[in-house]
Motif scaffolding. Structure first.
Motif, PDB file in Angstrom:
ATOM      1  N   ALA A  69       0.832  -1.208   0.000  1.00  0.00           N
ATOM      2  CA  ALA A  69       0.000   0.000   0.000  1.00  0.00           C
ATOM      3  C   ALA A  69       0.865   1.257   0.000  1.00  0.00           C
ATOM      4  CB  ALA A  69      -0.937   0.000   1.207  1.00  0.00           C
ATOM      5  N   PHE A  70       1.951   1.232   0.790  1.00  0.00           N
ATOM      6  CA  PHE A  70       2.863   2.376   0.822  1.00  0.00           C
ATOM      7  C   PHE A  70       3.558   2.564  -0.528  1.00  0.00           C
ATOM      8  CE2 PHE A  70       2.956   2.482   5.589  1.00  0.00           C
ATOM      9  CZ  PHE A  70       2.642   3.828   5.699  1.00  0.00           C
ATOM     10  N   LEU A  71       3.821   1.447  -1.212  1.00  0.00           N
ATOM     11  CA  LEU A  71       4.440   1.551  -2.527  1.00  0.00           C
ATOM     12  C   LEU A  71       3.525   2.286  -3.485  1.00  0.00           C
ATOM     13  CD1 LEU A  71       6.792   0.794  -4.382  1.00  0.00           C
ATOM     14  CD2 LEU A  71       5.646  -1.390  -4.831  1.00  0.00           C
TER      15      LEU A  71
ATOM     16  N   VAL B 229       3.902   6.227  -5.234  1.00  0.00           N
ATOM     17  CA  VAL B 229       3.720   6.631  -6.629  1.00  0.00           C
ATOM     18  C   VAL B 229       2.782   7.836  -6.708  1.00  0.00           C
ATOM     19  CG1 VAL B 229       2.788   5.927  -8.867  1.00  0.00           C
ATOM     20  CG2 VAL B 229       4.182   4.335  -7.530  1.00  0.00           C
ATOM     21  N   ILE B 230       1.699   7.779  -5.938  1.00  0.00           N
ATOM     22  CA  ILE B 230       0.749   8.906  -5.927  1.00  0.00           C
ATOM     23  C   ILE B 230       1.450  10.179  -5.431  1.00  0.00           C
ATOM     24  CG2 ILE B 230      -1.372   9.788  -4.888  1.00  0.00           C
ATOM     25  CD1 ILE B 230      -2.343   6.876  -4.733  1.00  0.00           C
ATOM     26  N   GLY B 231       2.310  10.019  -4.403  1.00  0.00           N
ATOM     27  CA  GLY B 231       3.008  11.178  -3.845  1.00  0.00           C
ATOM     28  C   GLY B 231       3.903  11.889  -4.841  1.00  0.00           C
ATOM     29  N   LEU B 232       4.377  11.155  -5.847  1.00  0.00           N
ATOM     30  CA  LEU B 232       5.227  11.783  -6.867  1.00  0.00           C
ATOM     31  C   LEU B 232       4.458  12.819  -7.686  1.00  0.00           C
ATOM     32  CD1 LEU B 232       7.069   8.598  -8.239  1.00  0.00           C
ATOM     33  CD2 LEU B 232       7.982  10.316  -6.671  1.00  0.00           C
TER      34      LEU B 232
ATOM     35  N   VAL C  96      -1.643 -10.511  -3.985  1.00  0.00           N
ATOM     36  CA  VAL C  96      -1.026  -9.317  -3.386  1.00  0.00           C
ATOM     37  C   VAL C  96      -0.088  -8.645  -4.385  1.00  0.00           C
ATOM     38  CG1 VAL C  96       0.491  -8.498  -1.560  1.00  0.00           C
ATOM     39  CG2 VAL C  96      -1.219 -10.230  -1.062  1.00  0.00           C
ATOM     40  N   LEU C  97       0.765  -9.448  -5.034  1.00  0.00           N
ATOM     41  CA  LEU C  97       1.705  -8.889  -6.000  1.00  0.00           C
ATOM     42  C   LEU C  97       0.980  -8.307  -7.203  1.00  0.00           C
ATOM     43  CD1 LEU C  97       4.483 -11.634  -5.916  1.00  0.00           C
ATOM     44  CD2 LEU C  97       4.475  -9.421  -4.774  1.00  0.00           C
ATOM     45  N   LEU C  98      -0.067  -8.993  -7.650  1.00  0.00           N
ATOM     46  CA  LEU C  98      -0.820  -8.497  -8.794  1.00  0.00           C
ATOM     47  C   LEU C  98      -1.469  -7.147  -8.483  1.00  0.00           C
ATOM     48  CD1 LEU C  98      -2.097  -9.013 -11.628  1.00  0.00           C
ATOM     49  CD2 LEU C  98      -4.030 -10.010 -10.418  1.00  0.00           C
TER      50      LEU C  98
ATOM     51  N   THR D  20      -0.829  -3.635 -10.574  1.00  0.00           N
ATOM     52  CA  THR D  20      -1.896  -2.889 -11.258  1.00  0.00           C
ATOM     53  C   THR D  20      -2.110  -1.512 -10.633  1.00  0.00           C
ATOM     54  OG1 THR D  20      -3.557  -4.041  -9.886  1.00  0.00           O
ATOM     55  CG2 THR D  20      -3.100  -4.946 -12.067  1.00  0.00           C
ATOM     56  N   ASP D  21      -1.959  -1.423  -9.312  1.00  0.00           N
ATOM     57  CA  ASP D  21      -2.080  -0.108  -8.665  1.00  0.00           C
ATOM     58  C   ASP D  21      -0.952   0.818  -9.099  1.00  0.00           C
ATOM     59  OD1 ASP D  21      -4.355  -0.886  -7.391  1.00  0.00           O
ATOM     60  OD2 ASP D  21      -3.476  -1.009  -5.379  1.00  0.00           O
ATOM     61  N   VAL D  22       0.274   0.303  -9.017  1.00  0.00           N
ATOM     62  CA  VAL D  22       1.431   1.136  -9.344  1.00  0.00           C
ATOM     63  C   VAL D  22       1.420   1.542 -10.812  1.00  0.00           C
ATOM     64  CG1 VAL D  22       3.954   1.132  -9.573  1.00  0.00           C
ATOM     65  CG2 VAL D  22       2.897   0.255  -7.488  1.00  0.00           C
TER      66      VAL D  22
END
Length: 450
Positions: free
Chosen positions: A297-299, A303-306, A427-429, A433-435
């Motif tokens: 989730a932090f990962l 990305v959003i924070g960028l 979890v990895l998928l 997809t989120d990132v």
């Protein structure tokens, strides 16, 4: 026992939980031994909260207690060991057989394990030591010893007498051995019964037969037995020495246990977790999984924070971000489920993986084009902003293609690393997809909308 015994378990649980004092509870538990099937008593014990569990246990007769003690989950069995006196535990173990002991040995405190081993006769002790040479996930640790092993030198009449004395369950063949104990073949029971009494057993021996080796993985052995359509298969060590047999009942139990394990693990649960484990124990069991999810989730949040500046200036991007993530997650999960099932059934190999990847990429591209047009059009009607609509449509297209690729590659790579893709794949998928979805969506937003 009632024909509707299966339906009695939830009713009995409700009645037990509705009691307000010991008198009411004792009234409910009268004649408890005759209410359920034997296999349902472990489920009953595990379904009752700790404050009433011991009372339920105490109303079971010693025979049902012994069955229940063997069949309950490890955590529940350890609770029983802590709740009962040593003398009561010794009584539960007084008549334990070899197969039962092998099933629970790893979860027994040393003093009880030592006592249980002493209750075995000399031949069973030897078999117990033999089984301990193998890991619990190997076939040699999970053998059935209720078989008929006969000398290949016998006459048919002598072998028939063994049949007339009665056969153990799952027996459709006799196993023939030589003087050294090496397995030489099998004799079908029907063939034996139809043979002339004066004939030699050696004339009936089938030398071309399927056998398993003791160091075979227990899941692979279960699959082999089921595919063989046999009720049982003989098991030998590496030198061909006959050790025991593997039955259909054991294979079914292992398959069922494996399915339950994967179901629990997919949610981050311990397969042996008691329904009414202590709060701390349950929290500890699930904490690792929550930690893994937190990292992923932090990962995604990183990305959003960028794109913090972009989101401040184009607020609509924040409103539409969940659409991108959701579409990618659902699409990837569909592909992941297909691939995990194919791996489990042995349908996916190195030879067809590339073709399967190309096919799934085409599916992702097709769905991506269709849904990017639909979602882009709907977004334009909603916000009347062509730029936002185009960015969202392209992001949906890119994420569905990435989801298709991830749905194929992630479980394949995990399987190659001997990591269960059913456990870790989702979890990895979701992380991928989120990132990818956020990166493409917000990246395009920064490029075209600012």
């Amino acid at each position: 026992m009632s024909e509707n015994t299966v339906d009695q378990l939830p009713l009995l649980i409700n009645d037990i939980l509705a009691t307000k004092n010991d008198v009411e509870l004792n009234n409910v538990l009268v004649d408890l031994d005759n209410v359920l099937f034997n296999d349902q008593y472990p489920l009953l014990i595990e379904a009752v909260p700790l404050d009433k569990r011991f009372a339920v246990w105490s109303h079971l007769n010693i025979d049902i207690q012994r069955i229940t003690f063997i069949q309950v989950k490890t955590e529940t069995r350890l609770w029983l060991v802590d709740s009962l006196s040593d003398e009561q535990c010794f009584e539960l173990l007084a008549e334990i057989d070899l197969e039962e002991l092998l099933e629970i040995a790893e979860a027994l405190p040393d003093r009880f394990l030592t006592y249980a081993i002493k209750q075995l006769d000399e031949s069973q002790k030897a078999l117990y030591q033999q089984a301990q040479q193998y890991d619990d996930n190997e076939l040699g640790h999970n053998l059935d010893y209720d078989y008929v092993r006969i000398s290949e030198k016998l006459k048919v009449s002598s072998a028939k007498r063994l049949v007339y004395k009665g056969l153990n369950n799952y027996t459709e063949e006799f196993y023939t051995v030589n003087k050294q104990g090496i397995l030489t073949g099998v004799v079908n029971i029907h063939t034996l019964l139809n043979a002339d009494d004066s004939a030699l057993l050696s004339d009936l021996i089938e030398s071309d037969f399927l056998k398993l080796t003791a160091n075979t993985d227990i899941d692979d052995a279960s699959e082999a037995l089921i595919l063989s359509e046999k009720m049982s298969l003989p098991v030998c060590d590496e030198s061909g020495l006959f050790m025991g047999r593997f039955t259909f009942a054991s294979a079914y139990y292992i398959k069922e246990a494996d399915a339950a394990k994967k179901l629990n693990q997919s949610g981050g649960l311990n397969k042996d977790e008691d329904l009414f484990s202590t709060v701390w124990q349950s929290a500890k069991n699930r904490g690792v999984w929550l930690g893994i999810n937190l990292i992923t989730a932090f990962l995604a949040s990183g990305v959003i924070g960028l794109f913090e500046v972009t989101l401040q200036q184009v607020v609509l991007l924040a409103v539409l971000m969940p659409v991108v993530a959701s579409m990618g997650g659902i699409s990837g999960s569909q592909t992941l489920t297909l691939i995990v099932r194919g791996l489990a059934l042995g349908q996916i190999t190195e030879a067809n993986l590339k073709a399967l990847l190309i096919k799934e990429l085409k599916v992702g591209l097709t769905n991506g084009i269709i849904w990017s047009v639909i979602i882009g059009g709907f977004t334009y009607l909603w916000f009347n902003d062509l730029g936002i609509s185009l960015v969202l449509g392209v992001a949906i297209l890119g994420n569905l293609i990435a989801a298709a690729a991830s749905g194929v590659l992630i479980p394949s790579i995990l399987n190659r690393m001997n990591i269960d893709p059913a456990l870790s794949g989702a979890v990895l998928l979701t992380t991928v997809t989120d990132v990818v979805g956020f990166l493409v969506f917000l990246g395009l937003g920064s490029w075209f909308l600012l």
